[in-house]
Scaffold this motif. Structure first.
Motif, mmCIF file in Angstrom:
data_model
loop_
_atom_site.group_PDB
_atom_site.id
_atom_site.type_symbol
_atom_site.label_atom_id
_atom_site.label_comp_id
_atom_site.label_asym_id
_atom_site.label_seq_id
_atom_site.Cartn_x
_atom_site.Cartn_y
_atom_site.Cartn_z
ATOM 1 N N LEU B 4 -37.121 14.346 -46.111
ATOM 2 C CA LEU B 4 -37.822 14.757 -44.889
ATOM 3 C C LEU B 4 -39.336 14.679 -45.023
ATOM 4 N N VAL B 5 -39.802 14.829 -46.261
ATOM 5 C CA VAL B 5 -41.254 14.842 -46.479
ATOM 6 C C VAL B 5 -41.598 14.022 -47.710
ATOM 7 N N ALA B 6 -42.694 13.303 -47.641
ATOM 8 C CA ALA B 6 -43.242 12.632 -48.817
ATOM 9 C C ALA B 6 -44.655 13.151 -49.026
ATOM 10 N N LEU B 18 -56.919 14.044 -52.884
ATOM 11 C CA LEU B 18 -56.555 14.071 -51.466
ATOM 12 C C LEU B 18 -55.028 14.088 -51.393
ATOM 13 N N ARG B 19 -54.494 15.148 -50.838
ATOM 14 C CA ARG B 19 -53.032 15.279 -50.762
ATOM 15 C C ARG B 19 -52.588 15.116 -49.312
ATOM 16 N N ILE B 20 -51.706 14.149 -49.092
ATOM 17 C CA ILE B 20 -51.236 13.872 -47.732
ATOM 18 C C ILE B 20 -49.731 14.175 -47.653
ATOM 19 N N TRP B 21 -49.394 15.032 -46.734
ATOM 20 C CA TRP B 21 -47.983 15.332 -46.500
ATOM 21 C C TRP B 21 -47.497 14.425 -45.367
ATOM 22 N N VAL B 22 -46.543 13.562 -45.679
ATOM 23 C CA VAL B 22 -46.039 12.618 -44.674
ATOM 24 C C VAL B 22 -44.692 13.126 -44.158
ATOM 25 N N PRO B 23 -44.641 13.540 -42.906
ATOM 26 C CA PRO B 23 -43.348 14.021 -42.376
ATOM 27 C C PRO B 23 -42.412 12.839 -42.077
ATOM 28 N N LEU B 24 -41.538 12.554 -43.031
ATOM 29 C CA LEU B 24 -40.645 11.394 -42.878
ATOM 30 C C LEU B 24 -39.670 11.573 -41.722
ATOM 31 N N ILE B 25 -39.433 12.829 -41.372
ATOM 32 C CA ILE B 25 -38.484 13.083 -40.280
ATOM 33 C C ILE B 25 -38.957 12.427 -38.972
ATOM 34 N N LEU B 26 -40.292 12.373 -38.798
ATOM 35 C CA LEU B 26 -40.823 11.695 -37.607
ATOM 36 C C LEU B 26 -40.534 10.197 -37.667
ATOM 37 N N LEU B 27 -40.607 9.663 -38.907
ATOM 38 C CA LEU B 27 -40.312 8.238 -39.104
ATOM 39 C C LEU B 27 -38.854 7.948 -38.767
ATOM 40 N N TRP B 28 -37.972 8.853 -39.232
ATOM 41 C CA TRP B 28 -36.538 8.651 -38.942
ATOM 42 C C TRP B 28 -36.277 8.738 -37.442
ATOM 43 N N LEU B 29 -37.012 9.655 -36.783
ATOM 44 C CA LEU B 29 -36.820 9.812 -35.340
ATOM 45 C C LEU B 29 -37.182 8.531 -34.584
ATOM 46 N N VAL B 30 -38.107 7.771 -35.148
ATOM 47 C CA VAL B 30 -38.475 6.492 -34.528
ATOM 48 C C VAL B 30 -37.485 5.396 -34.932
ATOM 49 N N ILE B 81 -52.658 7.918 -58.391
ATOM 50 C CA ILE B 81 -51.863 8.081 -57.172
ATOM 51 C C ILE B 81 -50.511 8.664 -57.568
ATOM 52 N N SER B 82 -50.036 9.533 -56.749
ATOM 53 C CA SER B 82 -48.737 10.153 -57.015
ATOM 54 C C SER B 82 -47.953 10.224 -55.705
ATOM 55 N N ILE B 83 -46.707 9.809 -55.751
ATOM 56 C CA ILE B 83 -45.844 9.867 -54.558
ATOM 57 C C ILE B 83 -44.586 10.654 -54.920
ATOM 58 N N CYS B 84 -44.358 11.710 -54.197
ATOM 59 C CA CYS B 84 -43.145 12.515 -54.397
ATOM 60 C C CYS B 84 -42.381 12.550 -53.074
ATOM 61 N N VAL B 85 -41.084 12.344 -53.153
ATOM 62 C CA VAL B 85 -40.255 12.362 -51.945
ATOM 63 C C VAL B 85 -39.322 13.568 -52.026
ATOM 64 N N PHE B 86 -39.335 14.368 -50.968
ATOM 65 C CA PHE B 86 -38.457 15.559 -50.934
ATOM 66 C C PHE B 86 -37.476 15.479 -49.787
#
Lengths: 148, 86
Positions: B4-6, B18-30, B81-86
């Motif tokens: 749901l979030v990256a 710089l920490r960016i929270w990407v709401p993946l749920i919005l991506l899925w909704l599209v 750079i660090s990418i974590c997917v939750f």
């Protein structure tokens, strides 16, 4: 189990063991299932299945490049899904990929990755631990691959 | 559960993160309505490439679900750079 029994009978027919010894061996084999199943249960109870494959790379450069660190954690579920994805690739595409891999000098056959062997592969990965240390005159690279 | 979030963390040379929270749920909704819209085309494309479309859907879904807890960190010098997917 049948394989062991067959080996015993073969040794008996070849005269390597006597009938009494064969009987004792077969009776010992028949007693084993309960013991081995208990051992399997205790093994699965103590040894947890790994959830992640982790790759860590530490590179120290004495020159201008500076140190580089890479830390990747891949869930085992993703590996499982990846192997299943490989199973979907059409044979012609697999053949072309194999040819390309062989041209790179890597002796690996993608068609041998089958979902049927997946759990065995994952089980084997649980014991995997690879440490690579490379030291040049200016660079020191440490690669660690393990499951957790 | 699909991710749901990256969280993407970028660290510059000034050690500022710089920490960016990407709401993946919005991506899925599209993506989901688009995928539903183009599903006949995807189905035909799979058949043309001799790929089992249902198998492809199943594996795609499994990959999506398995992305949870994936973590990639790369640091070079003082930048990273660090990418974590939750």
């Amino acid at each position: 189990m049948n394989e062991h029994r067959r080996q015993i009978l073969q040794m008996l027919s070849e005269g390597k063991i006597s009938a009494d010894e064969a009987e004792r061996l077969i009776s010992a084999l028949e007693e084993r299932p309960s013991g081995s199943s208990q051992q399997d249960v205790s093994d699965s109870g103590t040894k947890a299945r790994p959830k992640y494959l982790r790759v860590q790379v530490d590179s120290e450069d004495d020159g201008h490049e500076g140190p580089t660190k890479v830390n990747v954690r891949v869930p085992m579920q993703l590996l499982r899904a990846g192997v299943k994805l490989a199973g979907l690739i059409p044979p012609q595409a697999l053949h072309r990929a194999n040819v390309a891999i062989h041209e790179k000098g890597i002796p690996f056959d993608l068609s041998q990755i089958k979902p049927e062997n997946l759990e065995e592969l994952i089980d084997q990965l649980s014991d995997l631990s690879v440490d690579v240390d490379q030291k040049d005159h200016a660079t020191k690279v440490k690669v660690k691959v393990f499951c957790e | 559960m699909i991710p749901l979030v990256a969280v993407v963390s970028l660290r510059g040379r000034e050690s500022r993160t710089l920490r960016i929270w990407v709401p993946l749920i919005l991506l899925w909704l599209v993506i989901v309505p688009l995928a539903a819209l183009f599903s006949p085309l995807i189905f035909v494309g799979c058949l043309a490439c001799r790929i089992d479309p249902f198998g492809a859907f199943s594996v795609g879904w499994q990959i999506l679900r398995a992305l949870n807890d994936t973590e990639v960190e790369i640091e070079h010098r003082s930048a990273g750079i660090s990418i974590c997917v939750f």
